[in-house]
Write a protein that holds these residues in place. Structure first.
Motif, PDB file in Angstrom:
ATOM      1  N   LEU A 189       1.048  -0.955   0.046  1.00 27.90           N
ATOM      2  CA  LEU A 189       0.137   0.307   0.031  1.00 27.90           C
ATOM      3  C   LEU A 189       0.859   0.782  -0.046  1.00 27.90           C
ATOM      4  CD1 LEU A 189      -2.764   1.665   0.487  1.00 27.90           C
ATOM      5  CD2 LEU A 189      -2.602   1.398   2.477  1.00 27.90           C
ATOM      6  N   GLN A 190       0.288   2.426  -0.959  1.00 29.99           N
ATOM      7  CA  GLN A 190       1.437   3.568  -1.105  1.00 29.99           C
ATOM      8  C   GLN A 190       0.434   4.717  -0.801  1.00 29.99           C
ATOM      9  OE1 GLN A 190       3.649   5.536  -4.844  1.00 29.99           O
ATOM     10  NE2 GLN A 190       5.492   4.612  -3.543  1.00 29.99           N
ATOM     11  N   CYS A 191       0.734   5.843  -0.307  1.00 31.02           N
ATOM     12  CA  CYS A 191      -0.318   6.156   0.191  1.00 31.02           C
ATOM     13  C   CYS A 191       0.704   8.261   0.209  1.00 31.02           C
ATOM     14  CB  CYS A 191      -1.012   6.465   1.305  1.00 31.02           C
ATOM     15  SG  CYS A 191      -2.114   4.869   1.999  1.00 31.02           S
ATOM     16  N   VAL A 192      -0.005   9.265  -0.906  1.00 36.48           N
ATOM     17  CA  VAL A 192       0.357  10.377  -1.392  1.00 36.48           C
ATOM     18  C   VAL A 192      -0.567  11.066  -0.682  1.00 36.48           C
ATOM     19  CG1 VAL A 192       1.729  11.590  -3.216  1.00 36.48           C
ATOM     20  CG2 VAL A 192       1.533   9.631  -3.535  1.00 36.48           C
ATOM     21  N   GLY A 193      -0.218  12.073   0.826  1.00 39.45           N
ATOM     22  CA  GLY A 193      -0.233  12.656   1.009  1.00 39.45           C
ATOM     23  C   GLY A 193      -0.727  14.297   0.711  1.00 39.45           C
ATOM     24  N   PRO A 194      -1.340  15.350   1.047  1.00 31.57           N
ATOM     25  CA  PRO A 194      -2.366  15.733   0.352  1.00 31.57           C
ATOM     26  C   PRO A 194      -0.101  16.961  -0.632  1.00 31.57           C
ATOM     27  CG  PRO A 194      -3.172  15.965   2.183  1.00 31.57           C
ATOM     28  CD  PRO A 194      -2.172  14.387   1.843  1.00 31.57           C
ATOM     29  N   ASP A 195      -0.009  16.462   0.198  1.00 31.09           N
ATOM     30  CA  ASP A 195       1.583  17.645   0.936  1.00 31.09           C
ATOM     31  C   ASP A 195       2.290  17.419   0.457  1.00 31.09           C
ATOM     32  OD1 ASP A 195       2.223  15.836   2.588  1.00 31.09           O
ATOM     33  OD2 ASP A 195       2.057  16.361   4.496  1.00 31.09           O
ATOM     34  N   GLY A 196       1.974  15.799  -0.491  1.00 28.13           N
ATOM     35  CA  GLY A 196       3.527  15.284  -1.464  1.00 28.13           C
ATOM     36  C   GLY A 196       4.503  13.961  -0.408  1.00 28.13           C
ATOM     37  N   SER A 197       3.369  14.314   0.863  1.00 29.40           N
ATOM     38  CA  SER A 197       4.468  13.432   0.999  1.00 29.40           C
ATOM     39  C   SER A 197       3.883  11.958   0.986  1.00 29.40           C
ATOM     40  CB  SER A 197       4.628  13.189   2.933  1.00 29.40           C
ATOM     41  OG  SER A 197       2.430  13.121   3.654  1.00 29.40           O
ATOM     42  N   SER A 217      -7.888 -13.238   9.018  1.00 28.04           N
ATOM     43  CA  SER A 217      -6.280 -13.167   8.531  1.00 28.04           C
ATOM     44  C   SER A 217      -6.511 -12.309   6.888  1.00 28.04           C
ATOM     45  CB  SER A 217      -6.071 -14.159   8.116  1.00 28.04           C
ATOM     46  OG  SER A 217      -6.235 -15.206   7.545  1.00 28.04           O
ATOM     47  N   ALA A 218      -7.371 -11.717   6.427  1.00 33.34           N
ATOM     48  CA  ALA A 218      -7.235 -11.346   4.821  1.00 33.34           C
ATOM     49  C   ALA A 218      -7.737 -10.271   4.611  1.00 33.34           C
ATOM     50  CB  ALA A 218      -8.570 -12.280   4.680  1.00 33.34           C
ATOM     51  N   GLU A 219      -7.253  -9.606   6.096  1.00 32.77           N
ATOM     52  CA  GLU A 219      -7.859  -8.112   5.970  1.00 32.77           C
ATOM     53  C   GLU A 219      -6.426  -7.204   6.853  1.00 32.77           C
ATOM     54  OE1 GLU A 219     -11.357  -6.827   6.778  1.00 32.77           O
ATOM     55  OE2 GLU A 219     -11.765  -8.168   8.569  1.00 32.77           O
ATOM     56  N   ALA A 220      -6.418  -6.173   6.727  1.00 38.72           N
ATOM     57  CA  ALA A 220      -5.516  -5.372   7.991  1.00 38.72           C
ATOM     58  C   ALA A 220      -6.055  -4.144   8.001  1.00 38.72           C
ATOM     59  CB  ALA A 220      -4.102  -5.353   7.196  1.00 38.72           C
ATOM     60  N   THR A 221      -6.296  -3.271   9.816  1.00 40.76           N
ATOM     61  CA  THR A 221      -6.627  -2.174   9.106  1.00 40.76           C
ATOM     62  C   THR A 221      -5.363  -1.257   9.784  1.00 40.76           C
ATOM     63  OG1 THR A 221      -8.853  -3.010  10.066  1.00 40.76           O
ATOM     64  CG2 THR A 221      -8.329  -0.660  10.972  1.00 40.76           C
ATOM     65  N   LEU A 222      -5.418   0.529   9.584  1.00 42.81           N
ATOM     66  CA  LEU A 222      -4.294   0.936   9.667  1.00 42.81           C
ATOM     67  C   LEU A 222      -4.835   2.432  10.556  1.00 42.81           C
ATOM     68  CD1 LEU A 222      -2.188   1.451   6.664  1.00 42.81           C
ATOM     69  CD2 LEU A 222      -1.837  -0.160   8.677  1.00 42.81           C
ATOM     70  N   ASP A 223      -4.952   2.065  11.719  1.00 37.43           N
ATOM     71  CA  ASP A 223      -5.950   3.042  12.785  1.00 37.43           C
ATOM     72  C   ASP A 223      -4.939   3.848  13.655  1.00 37.43           C
ATOM     73  OD1 ASP A 223      -7.692   4.264  14.488  1.00 37.43           O
ATOM     74  OD2 ASP A 223      -7.777   2.295  15.918  1.00 37.43           O
ATOM     75  N   PRO A 224      -4.852   5.326  13.120  1.00 37.86           N
ATOM     76  CA  PRO A 224      -3.921   6.096  13.384  1.00 37.86           C
ATOM     77  C   PRO A 224      -3.998   6.458  14.953  1.00 37.86           C
ATOM     78  CG  PRO A 224      -6.297   7.141  12.636  1.00 37.86           C
ATOM     79  CD  PRO A 224      -6.271   5.942  11.971  1.00 37.86           C
ATOM     80  N   THR A 225      -4.992   5.933  15.375  1.00 35.64           N
ATOM     81  CA  THR A 225      -4.782   6.273  17.324  1.00 35.64           C
ATOM     82  C   THR A 225      -4.165   4.728  18.266  1.00 35.64           C
ATOM     83  OG1 THR A 225      -7.010   4.682  17.304  1.00 35.64           O
ATOM     84  CG2 THR A 225      -7.113   7.263  17.398  1.00 35.64           C
ATOM     85  N   ASP A 226      -4.119   4.040  17.521  1.00 34.07           N
ATOM     86  CA  ASP A 226      -3.086   2.914  17.537  1.00 34.07           C
ATOM     87  C   ASP A 226      -1.835   3.246  17.610  1.00 34.07           C
ATOM     88  OD1 ASP A 226      -1.729   0.085  17.982  1.00 34.07           O
ATOM     89  OD2 ASP A 226      -2.437  -0.354  16.741  1.00 34.07           O
ATOM     90  N   PRO A 227      -0.719   3.924  18.955  1.00 25.72           N
ATOM     91  CA  PRO A 227       0.422   3.920  19.314  1.00 25.72           C
ATOM     92  C   PRO A 227       1.305   2.942  18.246  1.00 25.72           C
ATOM     93  CG  PRO A 227      -0.345   3.323  21.081  1.00 25.72           C
ATOM     94  CD  PRO A 227      -1.663   2.898  20.182  1.00 25.72           C
ATOM     95  N   ASN A 228       0.718   1.616  18.222  1.00 27.18           N
ATOM     96  CA  ASN A 228       2.131   0.695  17.556  1.00 27.18           C
ATOM     97  C   ASN A 228       1.640   1.046  15.818  1.00 27.18           C
ATOM     98  OD1 ASN A 228       3.175   0.063  19.795  1.00 27.18           O
ATOM     99  ND2 ASN A 228       1.326  -1.027  20.480  1.00 27.18           N
ATOM    100  N   ALA A 229       1.046   1.069  15.008  1.00 27.08           N
ATOM    101  CA  ALA A 229       0.441   1.992  13.944  1.00 27.08           C
ATOM    102  C   ALA A 229       2.008   1.794  13.267  1.00 27.08           C
ATOM    103  CB  ALA A 229      -0.432   3.186  13.202  1.00 27.08           C
ATOM    104  N   PRO A 230       2.605   0.762  11.856  1.00 24.11           N
ATOM    105  CA  PRO A 230       3.344   1.199  11.483  1.00 24.11           C
ATOM    106  C   PRO A 230       3.302   2.420  10.515  1.00 24.11           C
ATOM    107  CG  PRO A 230       1.879  -1.223  10.919  1.00 24.11           C
ATOM    108  CD  PRO A 230       1.338  -0.718  11.909  1.00 24.11           C
ATOM    109  N   ILE A 231       2.942   2.603  10.566  1.00 26.69           N
ATOM    110  CA  ILE A 231       2.110   4.336   9.779  1.00 26.69           C
ATOM    111  C   ILE A 231       1.007   5.169   9.812  1.00 26.69           C
ATOM    112  CG2 ILE A 231       3.830   2.656   7.233  1.00 26.69           C
ATOM    113  CD1 ILE A 231       1.102   2.459   5.589  1.00 26.69           C
ATOM    114  N   LYS A 232       1.569   6.420   9.397  1.00 21.84           N
ATOM    115  CA  LYS A 232      -0.056   6.445   9.745  1.00 21.84           C
ATOM    116  C   LYS A 232      -0.061   7.702   8.403  1.00 21.84           C
ATOM    117  CE  LYS A 232      -0.015   7.676  14.570  1.00 21.84           C
ATOM    118  NZ  LYS A 232       0.416   9.287  15.359  1.00 21.84           N
ATOM    119  N   VAL A 233      -1.617   6.849   8.068  1.00 27.17           N
ATOM    120  CA  VAL A 233      -2.060   8.349   6.634  1.00 27.17           C
ATOM    121  C   VAL A 233      -2.986   9.705   6.709  1.00 27.17           C
ATOM    122  CG1 VAL A 233      -3.236   7.911   4.083  1.00 27.17           C
ATOM    123  CG2 VAL A 233      -2.400   5.649   5.327  1.00 27.17           C
ATOM    124  N   LEU A 234      -2.123  10.738   6.030  1.00 27.79           N
ATOM    125  CA  LEU A 234      -3.423  11.563   6.408  1.00 27.79           C
ATOM    126  C   LEU A 234      -4.208  12.071   5.442  1.00 27.79           C
ATOM    127  CD1 LEU A 234      -0.046  13.571   5.734  1.00 27.79           C
ATOM    128  CD2 LEU A 234      -0.787  13.709   7.908  1.00 27.79           C
TER     129      LEU A 234
END
Length: 269
Positions: A189-197, A217-234
């Motif tokens: 998964l690749q996400c480009v933020g509105p600021d180009g990041s 096991s067939a899905e994954a959730t990126l939760d920005p409130t999770d302190p252990n989230a590997p990435i945060k998506v703007l």
């Protein structure tokens, strides 16, 4: 009749009583004037809002103020400011001007909720404003204590990043016998933020998909409130998922035998 006394030259408040005076009457008149001071309100930005491009140059802020003297409201009205700096006051009809407040008057202020549209993009939002009083910022009200130095109100606005929750789901349409039990496929998964990041993550998922599994096991959730989230998506990011090349060799890939072959993956958003 009365005869005014003649002042003694060079001596303050000393007068000569005529030799033939039989009585002297002295009158003393006192005057009292109101000592007044003023109120100032300064708009300031916090560290995030100070960064270049975060806040529009024409961002406008508004609010209200109330000043009380001896238990009664002596001045109330609105304030406005574009950008940072000293605000302009507009007293309500019948209210005292903010530069004519009796000493010991205490004032408070509030701010109307600023518009997030005045920020760079949807990945920013205003935080709750901080309203402080006095030069130290630790007083509970702005107290008019001097005829020369204004009572001080400071309204500070800062901005914070806004992140979105992203859910990735793998599905599979076909004969489940074609896949080894526990087989996985990996996508990026690749996400480009509105600021180009750019942020990206590689995610392994159960190859049999959400239609054929119920253990998550067939899905994954990126939760920005999770302190252990590997990435945060703007918020406002443009995200794309690309599945790694699927292995058709049953000896090295997840297919059960050579009678099966992967089709072209289909992505939906």
């Amino acid at each position: 009749g009365r005869t005014a006394l003649t002042a003694v030259d060079g001596t303050t408040n000393v007068y000569k009583v005529p030799d033939d005076a039989t009585s002297v009457s002295v009158g003393v008149t006192n005057t009292v004037h109101r000592v007044t001071g003023s109120l100032s309100l300064t708009k300031a930005y916090g560290s995030q809002a100070q960064a270049a491009g975060v806040v529009d140059d024409g961002a406008t802020f508004t609010g209200t103020y109330t000043c009380t003297y001896d238990g009664s409201t002596v001045s109330t009205g609105t304030w406005t400011r574009t950008g940072t700096g000293a605000a302009t006051f507009t007293p309500a009809d019948g209210s005292a001007a903010v530069d004519a407040l009796p000493l010991t008057t205490s004032c408070t202020a509030t701010e109307d909720a600023p518009d997030n549209d005045q920020l760079a993009n949807v990945s920013w939002a205003w935080k709750t404003p901080a309203v402080t009083y006095g030069a130290s910022g630790r007083a509970t009200t702005a107290t008019v204590a001097s005829s020369t130095t204004p009572a001080v109100v400071t309204v500070t606005n800062d901005a914070t990043r806004v992140y979105s929750t992203v859910r990735i789901q793998k599905d599979y349409v076909g004969d489940t016998a074609a896949l080894d039990a526990g087989a996985t496929v990996t996508g990026t998964l690749q996400c480009v933020g509105p600021d180009g990041s750019v942020v990206s993550i590689s995610v392994p998922l159960n190859a049999r998909g959400i239609s054929n599994t119920d253990d998550g096991s067939a899905e994954a959730t990126l939760d920005p409130t999770d302190p252990n989230a590997p990435i945060k998506v703007l918020a406002g990011s443009d995200c794309r998922m690309v599945e790694d090349s699927l292995d058709n060799d049953p000896t090295t890939g997840p297919l059960a035998d050579s009678s099966y072959k992967w089709g072209t993956p289909v992505y939906s958003y």
